[in-house]
Design an enzyme around this catalytic site. Structure first.
Site, PDB file in Angstrom:
ATOM      1  N   SER A  82     120.045  30.449  28.413  1.00 35.85           N
ATOM      2  CA  SER A  82     119.352  31.926  27.628  1.00 35.85           C
ATOM      3  C   SER A  82     119.031  33.334  28.991  1.00 35.85           C
ATOM      4  CB  SER A  82     117.693  31.170  27.604  1.00 35.85           C
ATOM      5  OG  SER A  82     117.576  30.695  26.206  1.00 35.85           O
ATOM      6  N   LYS A  85     120.960  36.779  26.852  1.00 35.64           N
ATOM      7  CA  LYS A  85     120.516  36.859  24.853  1.00 35.64           C
ATOM      8  C   LYS A  85     120.412  38.286  25.744  1.00 35.64           C
ATOM      9  CE  LYS A  85     118.534  32.418  24.274  1.00 35.64           C
ATOM     10  NZ  LYS A  85     117.319  31.277  24.131  1.00 35.64           N
ATOM     11  N   TYR A 207     127.085  31.374  20.508  1.00 35.81           N
ATOM     12  CA  TYR A 207     125.662  30.987  20.637  1.00 35.81           C
ATOM     13  C   TYR A 207     125.872  30.422  21.742  1.00 35.81           C
ATOM     14  CZ  TYR A 207     121.361  29.330  21.988  1.00 35.81           C
ATOM     15  OH  TYR A 207     119.619  29.140  22.824  1.00 35.81           O
ATOM     16  N   TYR A 259     110.025  33.498  27.468  1.00 32.95           N
ATOM     17  CA  TYR A 259     109.094  32.308  26.982  1.00 32.95           C
ATOM     18  C   TYR A 259     107.734  32.404  26.653  1.00 32.95           C
ATOM     19  CZ  TYR A 259     113.137  29.693  28.790  1.00 32.95           C
ATOM     20  OH  TYR A 259     115.049  30.108  29.398  1.00 32.95           O
ATOM     21  N   VAL A 277     117.303  27.644  31.244  1.00 34.44           N
ATOM     22  CA  VAL A 277     116.978  26.250  30.902  1.00 34.44           C
ATOM     23  C   VAL A 277     118.190  25.728  32.891  1.00 34.44           C
ATOM     24  CG1 VAL A 277     115.740  25.579  29.049  1.00 34.44           C
ATOM     25  CG2 VAL A 277     118.009  25.363  29.218  1.00 34.44           C
TER      26      VAL A 277
HETATM   27  N1  GLN Z   1     121.424  26.562  25.495  1.00 33.06           N
HETATM   28  C1  GLN Z   1     120.325  26.396  25.688  1.00 33.06           C
HETATM   29  C2  GLN Z   1     119.655  25.993  24.303  1.00 33.06           C
HETATM   30  O1  GLN Z   1     120.105  26.665  22.835  1.00 33.06           O
HETATM   31  C3  GLN Z   1     119.376  27.551  25.613  1.00 33.06           C
HETATM   32  C4  GLN Z   1     117.936  27.611  26.148  1.00 33.06           C
HETATM   33  C5  GLN Z   1     117.178  28.261  27.310  1.00 33.06           C
HETATM   34  O2  GLN Z   1     118.133  28.208  27.977  1.00 33.06           O
HETATM   35  N2  GLN Z   1     115.849  28.780  26.584  1.00 33.06           N
HETATM   36  O3  GLN Z   1     118.251  25.014  23.160  1.00 33.06           O
END
Ligand code: GLN
Length: 342
Positions: A82, A85, A207, A259, A277
């Site tokens: 993430s 993003k 994505y 988050y 994550v």
């Molecule tokens: N690729 C992960 C997902 O779509 C990214 C989530 C994250 O880093 N919070 O769940």
């Protein structure tokens, strides 16, 4: 290597050495302070991520002038997840302008988990581009004649931020793709409301690709430094994003980047940041510094436990909070350029 290039490199290395000592000491102390923290758990809902070594721990800083400092596992590669993003949001802004993007994704914090299957009930938009729904909608906005061109543009954009070519970890990509049912559900829900186009399944692939890009915490710090430097990579001099959009990336990182801990993060730490994550956090002190931390054990909200601790400590130590009254960063400047302050 040409003589000219060699001189340039010597100059750069010399500059980094002369400025390094005090901040390097601070980074070493931070590393020692948190290396024994054993809280949190490596992400395993994407099976490939479960292979990460819980002991990995690296911290990097790159100044807006391009001086770099690392400690620990700063060259271990991990998937950006993430933390990608904000930058794909930036690419969507370049492709469609502010209003074009705002039609498809909002900028409100959700208070929900990053992978919640939820849209704004009034506008039907995903809440913001830092949660999965919003990130899938922004990926859908990346232009290109066909899928390879869209992926290519996205990878090129990251290469401009980090200052070198970037690669996707195929195993992580496949692992996400095979298990990405929640993200597909989000994609279908958004398709129902016209927030993504009919090719949204291709955008889901895009994505998954963006999340699987391999970086080091030094790369994250360089990405942060590029934003800190108004969108220009301070080492290569290459512009990664149109200057007018930098403030939008930073503000959405501050309000939504961590988050459902984003509110408390903005309150306590006060630095625009984004976590992933894979255990990475990229943080930006505008005009000053990019910070990259990597440690794969996550708290219940999905943020790197040591990463949160390191950024909090740095914020307190140097008064980096966005609303700190005494924001001249004197204590930080003294560590960066000791020769100037004597
Ligand atoms: N690729 C992960 C997902 O779509 C990214 C989530 C994250 O880093 N919070 O769940």
């Amino acid at each position: 290597m040409s003589e000219e290039k060699k001189d340039e490199l010597d100059l750069l290395v010399g500059r980094m050495r002369s400025a390094a000592a005090p901040l390097r000491g601070t980074l070493n102390r931070l590393y020692e302070q948190f290396r024994d923290v054993r809280d949190g758990k490596v992400a395993d809902y994407i099976p490939e991520l479960a292979k990460a070594n819980p002991d990995w721990f690296g911290i990097s800083m790159v100044t807006a002038q391009g001086q770099a400092f690392d400690v620990g596992d700063a060259s271990v590669k991990f998937s950006i997840q993430s933390a990608s993003k904000p930058f794909v949001f930036g690419l969507a802004l370049e492709d469609h302008g502010l209003e074009g993007v705002m039609n498809k994704v909002g900028v409100e914090p959700t208070g929900e988990a990053f992978n919640a299957i939820v849209l704004d009930e009034v506008s039907n938009r995903p809440f913001n581009p830092m949660v999965n729904a919003g990130a899938i909608a922004t990926a859908d906005l990346v232009k290109g004649a066909d899928y390879p061109e869209r992926v290519g543009r996205m990878l090129d954009m990251f290469a401009r931020y980090v200052g070198h070519e970037v690669f996707v970890d195929t195993k992580v990509f496949m692992s996400e793709r095979v298990t990405g049912h929640r993200n597909r559900a989000i994609g279908h829900l958004m398709r129902n409301f016209g927030m993504v186009g009919e090719n949204f399944e291709e955008s889901l692939e895009l994505y998954f690709q963006q999340c699987s890009i391999l970086v080091t915490c030094r790369d994250l710090a360089m990405i942060g430094a590029t934003l800190a430097n108004g969108g220009i990579n301070p080492v290569t001099g290459v512009r990664a994003i149109d200057a007018q959009y930098v403030k939008y990336l930073l503000s959405v990182m501050l309000s939504c980047g961590m988050y459902d801990y984003a509110g408390e993060w903005a309150f306590r730490v006060g630095i625009p940041a984004k976590s992933g994550v894979g255990g990475g956090i990229v943080a930006v002190v505008p005009g000053k510094l990019g910070i990259g931390v990597f440690s794969p054990c996550l708290d219940l909200k999905g943020n790197s436990v040591r990463g949160v601790k390191v950024c909090s400590e740095l914020s307190h130590m140097f008064g980096l909070h966005a609303f700190e009254l005494d924001r001249n960063h004197q204590s930080l400047d003294e560590q960066l350029l000791p020769q100037r302050s004597r």
